[in-house]
Scaffold this motif. Sequence first.
Motif, mmCIF file in Angstrom:
data_model
loop_
_atom_site.group_PDB
_atom_site.id
_atom_site.type_symbol
_atom_site.label_atom_id
_atom_site.label_comp_id
_atom_site.label_asym_id
_atom_site.label_seq_id
_atom_site.Cartn_x
_atom_site.Cartn_y
_atom_site.Cartn_z
ATOM 1 N N PHE A 27 62.222 43.603 11.797
ATOM 2 C CA PHE A 27 62.597 44.336 10.580
ATOM 3 C C PHE A 27 63.087 45.727 10.972
ATOM 4 O O PHE A 27 62.420 46.735 10.729
ATOM 5 C CB PHE A 27 61.409 44.387 9.604
ATOM 6 N N ALA A 32 67.109 46.174 7.459
ATOM 7 C CA ALA A 32 66.795 46.940 6.234
ATOM 8 C C ALA A 32 68.071 47.190 5.421
ATOM 9 O O ALA A 32 68.055 47.121 4.193
ATOM 10 C CB ALA A 32 66.111 48.256 6.587
ATOM 11 N N PHE A 35 68.934 43.970 3.610
ATOM 12 C CA PHE A 35 67.780 43.179 3.176
ATOM 13 C C PHE A 35 67.879 42.598 1.758
ATOM 14 O O PHE A 35 67.592 41.402 1.564
ATOM 15 C CB PHE A 35 66.492 43.996 3.344
ATOM 16 N N GLY A 71 53.279 44.668 2.785
ATOM 17 C CA GLY A 71 54.579 44.232 3.312
ATOM 18 C C GLY A 71 55.625 44.448 2.232
ATOM 19 O O GLY A 71 56.313 43.530 1.801
ATOM 20 N N SER A 73 58.474 46.061 2.091
ATOM 21 C CA SER A 73 59.912 46.135 2.408
ATOM 22 C C SER A 73 60.574 47.251 1.614
ATOM 23 O O SER A 73 60.117 48.390 1.654
ATOM 24 C CB SER A 73 60.625 44.801 2.147
ATOM 25 N N LEU A 74 61.586 46.923 0.822
ATOM 26 C CA LEU A 74 62.324 47.959 0.083
ATOM 27 C C LEU A 74 61.736 48.200 -1.306
ATOM 28 O O LEU A 74 62.324 48.907 -2.119
ATOM 29 C CB LEU A 74 63.802 47.574 -0.029
ATOM 30 N N ASP A 96 53.962 49.011 4.655
ATOM 31 C CA ASP A 96 54.842 48.232 5.534
ATOM 32 C C ASP A 96 54.795 48.855 6.927
ATOM 33 O O ASP A 96 54.604 50.061 7.062
ATOM 34 C CB ASP A 96 56.281 48.227 5.010
ATOM 35 N N SER A 98 57.366 48.714 9.065
ATOM 36 C CA SER A 98 58.729 48.958 9.536
ATOM 37 C C SER A 98 59.176 50.325 8.994
ATOM 38 O O SER A 98 59.243 50.507 7.771
ATOM 39 C CB SER A 98 59.660 47.847 9.036
ATOM 40 N N MET A 101 62.276 50.115 6.777
ATOM 41 C CA MET A 101 61.985 49.632 5.420
ATOM 42 C C MET A 101 61.354 50.747 4.585
ATOM 43 O O MET A 101 61.780 51.006 3.449
ATOM 44 C CB MET A 101 61.030 48.432 5.466
ATOM 45 N N CYS A 105 62.676 52.342 1.219
ATOM 46 C CA CYS A 105 61.827 52.060 0.058
ATOM 47 C C CYS A 105 61.585 53.346 -0.739
ATOM 48 O O CYS A 105 61.658 53.348 -1.969
ATOM 49 C CB CYS A 105 60.509 51.456 0.537
ATOM 50 N N THR A 141 54.861 37.958 3.190
ATOM 51 C CA THR A 141 54.462 38.840 4.300
ATOM 52 C C THR A 141 53.455 38.168 5.234
ATOM 53 O O THR A 141 53.556 38.312 6.457
ATOM 54 C CB THR A 141 53.822 40.140 3.753
#
Length: 251
Positions: A27, A32, A35, A71, A73-74, A96, A98, A101, A105, A141
């Motif tokens: 990731f 990202a 995504f 998890g 992400s965005l 998260d 990452s 991300m 986010c 996730t």
Amino acid sequence: MSNSDRPIEPLTDRLFATERQPEDFRFDAAVARVFPDMIRRSVPGYTTIIPMIEVITEQYAQPGSNCYDLGCSLGASTLAMRHGIPFSDCTLVGIDNSTAMIERCEHYIALDDNPLPVTLRYENIQQTELSDASVTTLNFTLQFVPPEERSDLLHRIAEATRPGGVLILSEKIRFESEDEQDTQTRLHHEFKRANGYSDLEISQKRSAIEQVLIPETLNAHRQRLLNSGFDRVLVWYQCFNFVSMLAIKAD
Ligand code: GEK
């Protein structure tokens, strides 16, 4: 308009449209960037599951409790939870591991006008602190957590969940019967083809992700959730080999 007010335009995912031997999926910044397009075109049901997370959160959030998106992400599932939580004294946390991300986010959360504060944490969900939870989401996730670490994580989530609280668990699954596994995998690939992915992209992504995303059977998920301290498990959504479950702790 300052840079931070400007909506991010997600790009089209062409990351696997190359003959080059793919590396294991990560990731990173390249993922990202594309995504939203990648997950919508790759995960059957994603665009239905996200708004339903809002509906489920509205039903199970409790006043003064914590809600977690593990998890995140965005932040698609985080924002669905934010809009579903009907109490202004709830705390919503997205986590998260990452950086790419989490950075993006923050931007999406800032563009959303719901007043409930969101805390984002750059952490491993295996180590993150959880307490006094009413709704926790693991939306695709857990499948990336090493299988031997999944049970501990689910025990910690169940222990942190208030009576009457829930875990929303969405996963890619595999099937006990080889026949069903083949058919559902074929249908999933047809879904990707219908969304514009070429045979090369489908097979390159498959090679990149197979050591990283480890699917388990529905039965394995159900048993582990019950062994971890949840009292009821139900499947509220399935499309091909993608499932979302609701694990409920009794009142
Ligand atoms: C959505 N829920 O849009 N600790 C923290 N984060 C992790 C870990 C870990 N151990 N392992 C993976 N992640 C989102 C979609 S994507 C699903 C979730 C997918 C993070 C990883 O960095 C990524 O952002 C997310 O989990 C999985 O509803 O790509 O299929």
